[in-house]
Scaffold this active site. Structure first.
Site, mmCIF file in Angstrom:
data_model
loop_
_atom_site.group_PDB
_atom_site.id
_atom_site.type_symbol
_atom_site.label_atom_id
_atom_site.label_comp_id
_atom_site.label_asym_id
_atom_site.label_seq_id
_atom_site.Cartn_x
_atom_site.Cartn_y
_atom_site.Cartn_z
ATOM 1 N N SER A 1 0.794 -1.236 0.000
ATOM 2 C CA SER A 1 0.000 0.000 0.000
ATOM 3 C C SER A 1 0.822 1.279 0.000
ATOM 4 C CB SER A 1 -0.951 0.013 1.203
ATOM 5 O OG SER A 1 -2.090 -0.766 0.936
ATOM 6 N N LYS B 1 0.076 3.870 -2.680
ATOM 7 C CA LYS B 1 -0.902 4.959 -2.568
ATOM 8 C C LYS B 1 -0.235 6.334 -2.529
ATOM 9 C CE LYS B 1 -4.523 2.239 -0.235
ATOM 10 N NZ LYS B 1 -3.883 0.905 -0.191
ATOM 11 N N SER C 1 -5.799 3.383 4.766
ATOM 12 C CA SER C 1 -5.208 2.594 3.669
ATOM 13 C C SER C 1 -6.315 1.940 2.850
ATOM 14 C CB SER C 1 -4.245 1.529 4.208
ATOM 15 O OG SER C 1 -3.372 1.094 3.180
#
Length: 428
Positions: free
Chosen positions: A111, A114, A271
């Site tokens: 993640s 991102k 997240s």
């Protein structure tokens, strides 16, 4: 790397208002954070979500020995808990790379991906960008709910639509989802993750990210998120849902999303994969790319490259980091994070990052360490993968961008080792 980093001119450095965490008391109060600005102390206690931060122009900072810091990090980076480890630390006050190990190796970032999505969105859209979902009257008693890509619609907004339609005769509700092509689920994802709460079919309107029975968290997601919104509106109006239709009549109601800066904070702190994929599609629509996973990926990389951020070598296959096929170097993340320190367009990204010991994916980390309340970073977690990338204002007055990525590692031990690394930078 040089033995000492000098600062011959004015650089962008932090005067960050951050949360310094107050450990929960024996009585069991929740995690709270003291807000501290370097050089000033503020005794009031605020919740983590009240924390704000910014960068400001500052006078040149004192000379520091980044060679010593690099040696300190190099020693700690041999920790076996880190698994197959890549990392970079850069002094944003001088532009000097302080330390690295395999900085250009393309690895699985989870993640942390991102960060790239958020940066591209701020560049392409601006921090105040909003999505407006509209309702159109076709003149025959049917109203058409036209999706705009807002995946965080909520019940209160539907109530607002009902109120706005009070003078419009309504016999049925239809939906128009044409803003995104019909490509709801990537072959790079596992459909079991829908029930697991990590992703939903990507359709351009959802209630609370398609969560079933909750507003946040990794709870099971709906397999029909756009239809759920239209069905919910129809139910509130006491009419039937009649399927898909083109929105051609005049708009008779509308609701808007939060500004992009607020949505990015929500996306980063939780997240949220669905929000990340939706924001990637928002960038694609704005820049003329297809609002598909491939188009969103291409739009993200193109926006970053056009802004002068090197994206060469990246294998970015989605905007959330959910796919195990993403391959991005630690150096790439540090290039983005270093730009935050010099570019006003990207400065809101700082506020979007979770605060160590205070927010979201970092709320239970860094407890009692020197990094608690000072480190702002995006986490990344997949099976045998852990990542941490962000910014740290060190005690020496300089600000450091860092990216640590662990592959083939046990996640919890790797997290602990990365937190220790980041805290050592804060203490320098």
């Amino acid at each position: 790397m040089s033995a000492k980093a000098k600062n011959p001119k004015t650089w962008w450095v932090t005067s960050i208002v951050v949360a310094g965490a107050a450990v929960a008391s024996i009585a069991g109060v929740g995690i709270q954070a003291y807000v501290t600005e370097r050089g000033l102390s503020h005794p009031e206690v605020v919740s983590a979500h009240d924390v704000t931060g910014s960068f400001a122009a500052a006078e040149p900072q004192a000379e520091v020995d980044n060679g010593q810091l690099g040696a300190l990090i190099a020693d700690k980076a041999t920790d076996p808990r880190l698994g197959s480890f890549t990392g970079v630390v850069s002094d944003t006050s001088t532009g000097e790379q302080v330390w690295s190990v395999n900085p250009d190796e393309q690895v699985r970032p989870a993640s942390a991906t991102k960060l790239l999505t958020a940066a591209a969105a701020l560049i392409a859209l601006g921090e105040n960008d909003q999505l407006t979902t509209t309702v159109h009257d076709d003149g025959s008693g049917t109203v058409v709910l036209k999706a705009a890509g807002d995946v965080m619609l909520n019940d209160a907004q539907l109530d607002s639509v009902v109120e706005q339609l009070s003078d419009t005769p309504v016999e049925a509700v239809a939906m128009d989802t044409s803003v995104w092509p019909d490509e709801p689920f990537s072959p790079k994802w596992n459909k079991d993750d829908i029930a697991g709460g990590y992703i939903a079919p990507m359709q351009p309107m959802m209630l609370n990210g398609a969560r079933i029975g909750a507003e946040y968290g990794d709870v099971p997601r709906s397999t029909t998120p756009a239809e759920d919104v239209a069905q919910a509106l129809a139910k509130k109006l006491g009419v039937e849902f009649v399927g898909a239709a083109e929105a051609t009549g005049p708009a008779v109601a509308s609701v808007s999303s939060e500004p992009l800066a607020v949505r990015l904070h929500t996306m980063m702190v939780h997240s949220d994969n669905v929000m990340a994929e939706a924001i990637g599609r928002e960038v694609a629509v704005h820049t003329g790319y297809p609002a598909t996973q491939e188009g969103s990926r291409e739009a993200t990389l193109a926006v970053l490259a056009e802004h002068g951020i090197d994206t060469s070598g990246m294998e970015m296959v989605d905007n959330s980091g959910l796919s195990t096929d993403n391959a991005i170097s630690a150096a790439a993340f540090v290039r983005v994070l270093s730009t935050v320190a010099s570019d006003p367009a990207l400065r809101p990204l700082l506020n979007a990052l979770p605060v160590a010991g205070g927010e979201g994916s970092l709320s239970a980390r860094f407890g009692g360490s020197s990094g608690e309340g000072w480190v702002r970073a995006k986490t990344g977690t997949l099976t045998n993968t852990a990542a941490l990338a962000g910014l740290i204002p060190a005690e020496n007055g300089h600000t450091y961008a860092f990216a640590f990525i662990c592959n083939d590692a046990s996640v919890l031990p790797a997290r602990a080792a990365m937190d220790e690394l980041a805290s050592s930078i804060r203490s320098f």
